[in-house]
Motif scaffolding. Sequence first.
Motif, PDB file in Angstrom:
ATOM      1  N   SER A  12       0.858  -1.189   0.000  1.00 21.27           N
ATOM      2  CA  SER A  12       0.000   0.000   0.000  1.00 21.27           C
ATOM      3  C   SER A  12       0.894   1.239   0.000  1.00 21.27           C
ATOM      4  O   SER A  12       0.643   2.221   0.704  1.00 21.27           O
ATOM      5  CB  SER A  12      -0.909   0.001   1.233  1.00 21.27           C
ATOM      6  N   MET A  13       1.961   1.199  -0.766  1.00 22.13           N
ATOM      7  CA  MET A  13       2.892   2.329  -0.878  1.00 22.13           C
ATOM      8  C   MET A  13       3.541   2.306  -2.253  1.00 22.13           C
ATOM      9  O   MET A  13       3.237   1.436  -3.069  1.00 22.13           O
ATOM     10  CB  MET A  13       3.955   2.277   0.212  1.00 22.13           C
ATOM     11  N   VAL A 132       1.218  -1.705  -6.015  1.00 22.02           N
ATOM     12  CA  VAL A 132       0.461  -1.024  -4.980  1.00 22.02           C
ATOM     13  C   VAL A 132      -1.034  -1.211  -5.224  1.00 22.02           C
ATOM     14  O   VAL A 132      -1.485  -1.151  -6.373  1.00 22.02           O
ATOM     15  CB  VAL A 132       0.817   0.477  -4.940  1.00 22.02           C
ATOM     16  N   SER A 133      -1.787  -1.446  -4.163  1.00 25.06           N
ATOM     17  CA  SER A 133      -3.247  -1.506  -4.213  1.00 25.06           C
ATOM     18  C   SER A 133      -3.697  -2.611  -5.177  1.00 25.06           C
ATOM     19  O   SER A 133      -3.495  -3.788  -4.876  1.00 25.06           O
ATOM     20  CB  SER A 133      -3.802  -0.129  -4.588  1.00 25.06           C
ATOM     21  N   VAL A 168      -5.643  -4.028   1.292  1.00 26.28           N
ATOM     22  CA  VAL A 168      -4.835  -2.821   1.103  1.00 26.28           C
ATOM     23  C   VAL A 168      -5.532  -1.631   1.754  1.00 26.28           C
ATOM     24  O   VAL A 168      -6.720  -1.686   2.069  1.00 26.28           O
ATOM     25  CB  VAL A 168      -4.580  -2.563  -0.395  1.00 26.28           C
ATOM     26  N   HIS A 169      -4.774  -0.545   1.969  1.00 26.45           N
ATOM     27  CA  HIS A 169      -5.321   0.694   2.558  1.00 26.45           C
ATOM     28  C   HIS A 169      -6.111   0.382   3.838  1.00 26.45           C
ATOM     29  O   HIS A 169      -7.186   0.924   4.074  1.00 26.45           O
ATOM     30  CB  HIS A 169      -6.199   1.423   1.542  1.00 26.45           C
ATOM     31  N   SER A 172      -6.875   3.416   6.163  1.00 29.07           N
ATOM     32  CA  SER A 172      -7.328   4.703   5.611  1.00 29.07           C
ATOM     33  C   SER A 172      -8.698   4.637   4.947  1.00 29.07           C
ATOM     34  O   SER A 172      -9.270   5.686   4.631  1.00 29.07           O
ATOM     35  CB  SER A 172      -6.309   5.226   4.588  1.00 29.07           C
ATOM     36  N   ASP A 196      -1.472  -1.405   6.138  1.00 31.96           N
ATOM     37  CA  ASP A 196      -1.794   0.019   6.260  1.00 31.96           C
ATOM     38  C   ASP A 196      -1.123   0.776   5.124  1.00 31.96           C
ATOM     39  O   ASP A 196      -0.168   0.274   4.497  1.00 31.96           O
ATOM     40  CB  ASP A 196      -1.262   0.568   7.594  1.00 31.96           C
ATOM     41  N   ASP A 197      -1.563   1.994   4.862  1.00 31.21           N
ATOM     42  CA  ASP A 197      -0.867   2.830   3.893  1.00 31.21           C
ATOM     43  C   ASP A 197       0.568   3.040   4.361  1.00 31.21           C
ATOM     44  O   ASP A 197       0.823   3.330   5.532  1.00 31.21           O
ATOM     45  CB  ASP A 197      -1.560   4.183   3.757  1.00 31.21           C
TER      46      ASP A 197
END
Length: 242
Positions: A12-13, A132-133, A168-169, A172, A196-197
Amino acid sequence: MPAAEPTIVATSMGFRPGRRSYLAPGPVFDLMVDLAGRPAAPKLCYIGTANGDQLHRRQQVREAFQGTSIQVTDLALFTMPNHDDMRAHLLDQDVVWVDGGSVAGLLAMWELHGLGDALRTAWEAGVVLGGVSAGSICWHVGGTTDSFGPDLRPVTNGLAFLPYGNGVHYDSEAQRRPLLQRLVGEGSMPLSYATDDGVGLVYRGTELAEAVADRTRVAAYRIEQVAQGRAEETRIEPRLLG
């Protein structure tokens, strides 16, 4: 020099805001180059299927790596594949980065073009895969997604290189945690890992080797079924990068 064993970095980055360009590479890219054996001139292929292979995004990614040793290409499927032999192109890379967007759309397009098989060949050959994601969920059995609308739904047709669910995320977006826990608890999603992000998961083969982070006070999580209808979450402290 390829990675010592099949390696995936699911996160997630990724990129950060740049100073002289729109994007700047975060420390996860240095990690992936290290995992690829630290070649002198690393080759990175960017795949933006999940965002529709937007031309401006592909250019932003290229600009992000200007002044570094990383040589960037991209693999696009819209409006037609931009490589005659996608498998050969992927095998020529050290690192592959898959961007975020619609994981449902990504998986549909990859199935249509046979890209999943080509990516598996590259992974087994030691090309370090990551993203990512949507570019994290895709390597797993599935996960939770907003591909279908603002109310999150499960996606379960991931490539399944990794035999887990993926979240993911996780810190947030309010729907992510309860939905993944429900899916694991009821047995419609297998043992899952979430980020987490700012957090990534490093898999060697199909085993989780470590969690990493590009910021503090964030974590990864293991979510497993402990009884029918009930899941248990275990926090995994990440190693700080950079």
